[in-house]
Write a protein that holds these residues in place. Structure first.
Motif, PDB file in Angstrom:
ATOM      1  N   ASP A 237       0.850  -1.184   0.000  1.00  0.00           N
ATOM      2  CA  ASP A 237       0.000   0.000   0.000  1.00  0.00           C
ATOM      3  C   ASP A 237       0.892   1.242   0.000  1.00  0.00           C
ATOM      4  N   LEU A 238       0.249   2.419  -0.006  1.00  0.00           N
ATOM      5  CA  LEU A 238       1.002   3.667  -0.166  1.00  0.00           C
ATOM      6  C   LEU A 238       0.420   4.736   0.764  1.00  0.00           C
ATOM      7  N   ASP A 239       1.278   5.386   1.590  1.00  0.00           N
ATOM      8  CA  ASP A 239       0.896   6.518   2.456  1.00  0.00           C
ATOM      9  C   ASP A 239       1.621   7.763   1.970  1.00  0.00           C
ATOM     10  N   LEU A 240       0.854   8.808   1.704  1.00  0.00           N
ATOM     11  CA  LEU A 240       1.432  10.070   1.231  1.00  0.00           C
ATOM     12  C   LEU A 240       0.932  11.226   2.095  1.00  0.00           C
ATOM     13  N   PHE A 241       1.824  12.194   2.303  1.00  0.00           N
ATOM     14  CA  PHE A 241       1.478  13.387   3.075  1.00  0.00           C
ATOM     15  C   PHE A 241       1.791  14.632   2.250  1.00  0.00           C
ATOM     16  N   TYR A 242       0.843  15.562   2.227  1.00  0.00           N
ATOM     17  CA  TYR A 242       1.055  16.867   1.584  1.00  0.00           C
ATOM     18  C   TYR A 242       0.649  17.926   2.610  1.00  0.00           C
ATOM     19  N   ARG A 243       1.587  18.829   2.912  1.00  0.00           N
ATOM     20  CA  ARG A 243       1.336  19.837   3.946  1.00  0.00           C
ATOM     21  C   ARG A 243       1.466  21.242   3.357  1.00  0.00           C
ATOM     22  N   ASN A 244       0.494  22.058   3.722  1.00  0.00           N
ATOM     23  CA  ASN A 244       0.507  23.499   3.389  1.00  0.00           C
ATOM     24  C   ASN A 244       0.770  23.743   1.911  1.00  0.00           C
ATOM     25  N   LEU A 245      -0.037  23.104   1.077  1.00  0.00           N
ATOM     26  CA  LEU A 245       0.037  23.386  -0.357  1.00  0.00           C
ATOM     27  C   LEU A 245      -0.439  24.812  -0.600  1.00  0.00           C
ATOM     28  N   PRO A 246       0.259  25.546  -1.440  1.00  0.00           N
ATOM     29  CA  PRO A 246      -0.204  26.908  -1.740  1.00  0.00           C
ATOM     30  C   PRO A 246      -1.504  26.870  -2.538  1.00  0.00           C
ATOM     31  N   PRO A 247      -2.261  27.955  -2.526  1.00  0.00           N
ATOM     32  CA  PRO A 247      -3.522  27.978  -3.272  1.00  0.00           C
ATOM     33  C   PRO A 247      -3.304  27.627  -4.745  1.00  0.00           C
ATOM     34  N   GLY A 248      -4.227  26.828  -5.291  1.00  0.00           N
ATOM     35  CA  GLY A 248      -4.132  26.421  -6.684  1.00  0.00           C
ATOM     36  C   GLY A 248      -4.943  25.165  -6.952  1.00  0.00           C
ATOM     37  N   HIS A 249      -4.939  24.730  -8.220  1.00  0.00           N
ATOM     38  CA  HIS A 249      -5.624  23.515  -8.642  1.00  0.00           C
ATOM     39  C   HIS A 249      -4.569  22.440  -8.939  1.00  0.00           C
ATOM     40  N   TYR A 250      -4.698  21.282  -8.306  1.00  0.00           N
ATOM     41  CA  TYR A 250      -3.756  20.179  -8.455  1.00  0.00           C
ATOM     42  C   TYR A 250      -4.519  18.925  -8.922  1.00  0.00           C
ATOM     43  N   ARG A 251      -3.752  18.000  -9.527  1.00  0.00           N
ATOM     44  CA  ARG A 251      -4.308  16.688  -9.904  1.00  0.00           C
ATOM     45  C   ARG A 251      -3.329  15.619  -9.451  1.00  0.00           C
ATOM     46  N   PHE A 252      -3.802  14.836  -8.460  1.00  0.00           N
ATOM     47  CA  PHE A 252      -2.973  13.744  -7.998  1.00  0.00           C
ATOM     48  C   PHE A 252      -3.217  12.523  -8.894  1.00  0.00           C
ATOM     49  N   LYS A 253      -2.113  11.922  -9.418  1.00  0.00           N
ATOM     50  CA  LYS A 253      -2.218  10.744 -10.292  1.00  0.00           C
ATOM     51  C   LYS A 253      -1.433   9.583  -9.678  1.00  0.00           C
ATOM     52  N   LEU A 254      -2.071   8.392  -9.729  1.00  0.00           N
ATOM     53  CA  LEU A 254      -1.434   7.192  -9.192  1.00  0.00           C
ATOM     54  C   LEU A 254      -1.658   6.026 -10.170  1.00  0.00           C
ATOM     55  N   ARG A 255      -0.579   5.324 -10.477  1.00  0.00           N
ATOM     56  CA  ARG A 255      -0.684   4.134 -11.318  1.00  0.00           C
ATOM     57  C   ARG A 255       0.149   3.020 -10.679  1.00  0.00           C
TER      58      ARG A 255
END
Length: 388
Positions: free
Chosen positions: A93-111
């Motif tokens: 399995d996979l654990d990811l952390f993202y902290r304090n991303l600046p304002p904006g539009h993001y797309r998380f992709k996983l394969r």
């Protein structure tokens, strides 16, 4: 279960359907899916098509995959908008952390892939971080504009206050000059010189010298008082005594005076506005006791009023204000203008030193024929000439 040309595989991770033809042509890759989403230490509802947040953010993503073999899978992920390259890792399995991303539009992709398969179709999870109110550029522009306006208003207010202070000081100077003129009026000077002449004609040279010396000293004191807006209380009392002594001689000693000072007022350390007490005492002499047949009496007392002001009481046993207006009708207009000038100075002093400054007149002995006059003067004081 093989049914109608498809293979159905059920497991803890879900149900997978594979066409029989795909099993022949290639090995199917694992299928990635979202296990949990935690935002700012709180569970985010699943299933979610996107993550939408405002301001501070702490995102924890957990992913798994439907795998057809017990061996580990290979993950590849990228956060479009923040990362430009795929990151590769292995595991169940996979654990990811993202902290304090600046304002904006993001797309998380996983394969996901196996060693003997290609990459799966990417799992896409949009992440939208909205700016807080203060992060909008237009808000900052408005705040900068408002700050600029406030700064301009602040400096403009300071400028206006300085102009008002200059104007206030100018008015005080003008009134102080008028006060000096009233204290050195031609009648007083002429009468004083007449008294000196009278002593000389009667061959009273020593008396003439003493009177002339005191008169010259009073003129010098009056001129010195004009050089500073505040004068030491001790000097002001000394000048007042000198003036009263001269007037007492001119009126053939037909009145006595007494000056009392509150011990809490240190004469040598306190500064008060000059040229305000003498005109009031002059009114007591010439409009109160000058026409008395009996012995006149003037009492001047200095006492503390508050932290910034003192109270000066001037009492006489003269004929009173009402009878004075009848006796001295010709001088009533000049006396009225003098009182107006004193009240105007007191009003300006009150504004300048931010404390009470006033004068109140009343009858001292209302039950007597000669009611006398009580003048209660409130004056600001300081402990240093620099404060003025």
């Amino acid at each position: 279960l093989l049914n109608r040309g498809s293979l159905y595989i059920a497991s803890d991770d879900g149900l997978t359907v594979l066409p029989e033809s795909s099993l022949i042509k290639y090995i199917a890759p694992p299928i990635p899916y979202v296990r949990s989403i935690t935002v700012n230490d709180k569970n985010y509802a699943l299933p979610s098509n996107e993550i939408k947040l405002t301001g501070k953010n702490n995102i924890h993503l957990t992913f798994g995959s439907i795998n057809f073999f017990s061996s580990s899978a290979t993950y590849s992920y990228m956060l479009e908008g923040a990362e430009k390259k795929w990151t590769i890792g292995t595991g169940s399995d996979l654990d990811l952390f993202y902290r304090n991303l600046p304002p904006g539009h993001y797309r998380f992709k996983l394969r996901v892939s196996k060693s003997n398969s290609g990459w799966s179709q990417p799992l896409v999870l949009p992440i939208i971080i909205q700016p807080t109110f203060f992060e909008y550029p237009v808000v900052w522009a408005i705040m900068v504009l408002l700050a600029g306006v406030l700064i301009l208003l602040f400096f403009n207010r300071i400028k206006n206050q300085r102009m008002k202070k200059i104007e206030l000081d100018h008015q005080l100077i003008v009134l102080e000059q008028k006060a000096l003129q009233s204290m050195m009026n031609p009648h007083f000077i002429f009468n004083s010189l007449g008294s000196i002449q009278n002593y000389l004609l009667k061959n009273k040279g020593s008396e003439a010298i003493i009177y002339l010396s005191n008169f010259a000293r009073l003129m010098r004191q009056n001129l010195n008082a004009l050089n500073t807006p505040m004068i030491v209380l001790e000097e002001e009392v000394d000048r007042l005594k000198n003036y009263l002594d001269l007037e007492k001689i001119r009126l053939d000693y037909n009145f006595n005076y007494n000056i009392e000072i509150d011990p809490s007022l240190k004469e040598e350390d306190i500064y008060i506005p000059g040229m305000l007490i003498q005109p009031i005492v002059e009114n007591s002499i010439w409009h109160g006791i000058a026409t008395l047949k009996d012995q006149g009496n003037i009492q001047v007392s200095f006492e503390s009023y508050n932290l910034k002001s003192m109270k000066i009481s001037i009492r006489d046993n003269g004929i009173g204000m009402k009878r004075s207006m009848e006796y001295f009708n010709k001088d009533a207009h000049r006396q009225h203008l003098g009182m107006q000038m004193i009240k105007k100075r007191l009003d300006l002093l009150s504004k300048k030193y931010n404390t009470e400054a006033s004068i109140i007149y009343s009858e001292c002995y209302p039950e007597n024929v000669n009611t006398g006059t009580l003048a209660e003067l409130i004056l600001p004081f300081t402990y240093s000439p620099a404060d003025s």
